[in-house]
Enzyme design. Structure first.
Site, short mmCIF file in Angstrom:
data_model
loop_
_atom_site.label_atom_id
_atom_site.label_comp_id
_atom_site.label_asym_id
_atom_site.label_seq_id
_atom_site.Cartn_x
_atom_site.Cartn_y
_atom_site.Cartn_z
CB SER A 37 16.14 -27.07 -2.82
OG SER A 37 15.05 -26.23 -3.08
N1 SAH Z 1 13.15 -25.92 -7.45
C1 SAH Z 1 14.21 -24.93 -7.36
C2 SAH Z 1 14.22 -24.24 -6.00
C3 SAH Z 1 13.73 -22.88 -6.16
S1 SAH Z 1 13.58 -21.87 -4.72
C4 SAH Z 1 15.54 -25.50 -7.71
O1 SAH Z 1 15.66 -26.73 -7.75
O2 SAH Z 1 16.48 -24.74 -7.96
C5 SAH Z 1 11.90 -21.33 -4.95
C6 SAH Z 1 11.56 -20.61 -6.23
O3 SAH Z 1 10.18 -20.31 -6.19
C7 SAH Z 1 12.28 -19.29 -6.46
O4 SAH Z 1 12.96 -19.35 -7.70
C8 SAH Z 1 11.16 -18.26 -6.49
O5 SAH Z 1 11.38 -17.21 -7.42
C9 SAH Z 1 9.97 -19.11 -6.90
N2 SAH Z 1 8.65 -18.59 -6.56
C10 SAH Z 1 8.25 -17.95 -5.43
N3 SAH Z 1 6.95 -17.63 -5.50
C11 SAH Z 1 6.50 -18.08 -6.70
C12 SAH Z 1 5.23 -18.06 -7.36
N4 SAH Z 1 4.17 -17.50 -6.82
N5 SAH Z 1 5.15 -18.62 -8.59
C13 SAH Z 1 6.23 -19.19 -9.19
N6 SAH Z 1 7.46 -19.24 -8.61
C14 SAH Z 1 7.59 -18.71 -7.38
#
Ligand code: SAH
Length: 203
Positions: A52
């Site tokens: 993000s």
């Molecule tokens: N917090 C992260 C941003 C990640 S983007 C950072 O700081 O880098 C969102 C993430 O959510 C992705 O990696 C995606 O794979 C994950 N995601 C999507 N659906 C999900 C679910 N049902 N359970 C766990 N993770 C999930």
């Protein structure tokens, strides 16, 4: 990053600003993108996944109103950057990722960088993490079509859920605060997130 991107856009919580200053964002992006790590943008960290934008991480942390003794749950570990920021703001952080390669990399990175109060899980985060509940804060970093019911159930009294809700890349951010058995919802503005996948039972 802090002075140019965060302070002018309303990030004022001194603890959040300090945490954003402290966490080495370049450690959380692929080496070829390290030069862009402190730019005002999300970056690709793998197939359809992103780290993000710094502002978004800071905004969600500020709106979660974390206290130093809090227990927090993050859905969507991704690179682990958000969890690292949370680790400096809360006592204990539990973070769930559904993509195995991201989970492994984030877990190893947390160990290497010494974030001992972060616990990583490989699972579908739409069910939350019942065995560690209740949480003072739940932060969902993927956009949900609907708010998963498990997050409401796993929120402590007084706890805050921060979650983007809506179609991919056009979500509204919400803060849901638990007051006894009543849940207060506040809208916090528009954001663009990758979708929360999995089996959502609506809250
Ligand atoms: N917090 C992260 C941003 C990640 S983007 C950072 O700081 O880098 C969102 C993430 O959510 C992705 O990696 C995606 O794979 C994950 N995601 C999507 N659906 C999900 C679910 N049902 N359970 C766990 N993770 C999930």
């Amino acid at each position: 990053m802090v002075v140019e991107q965060l302070e002018p856009r309303g990030i004022v919580d001194p603890r959040v600003l300090e945490a954003m200053e402290w966490v080495p964002r370049h450690e959380f992006v692929p080496p070829e993108l390290a030069g862009l790590a402190y730019e005002d943008r999300a970056l690709a960290i793998g197939p359809e996944q992103t780290i993000s934008q710094p502002y978004t991480v800071a905004f969600m942390c500020q709106e979660a109103r974390l206290a130093a003794g809090d227990k927090a749950l993050e859905i969507g570990t991704g690179s682990g950057y958000g969890a690292a920021v949370l680790a400096l703001l809360a006592r204990e952080v539990h973070t769930i990722e559904r993509v195995e390669s991201l989970y492994r990399e984030a877990r190893d990175r947390m160990r290497r960088l010494g974030y001992r109060n972060v616990h990583c899980y490989l699972d579908d985060g739409t069910a939350g993490l019942a065995r560690e509940a209740p949480f003072d804060a739940i932060i969902c970093t993927a956009g949900a079509e609907q708010m998963p019911r498990a997050y409401f159930e796993q929120l402590a009294v007084g706890g805050r859920l921060i979650i983007p809700v809506g179609p991919p890349s056009q979500q509204q951010m919400y803060r849901v605060t638990r007051q006894g058995e009543h849940f207060e919802r506040e809208s916090l503005g528009s954001f663009g997130f990758v979708p929360l996948l999995g089996n959502i039972e609506r809250g």
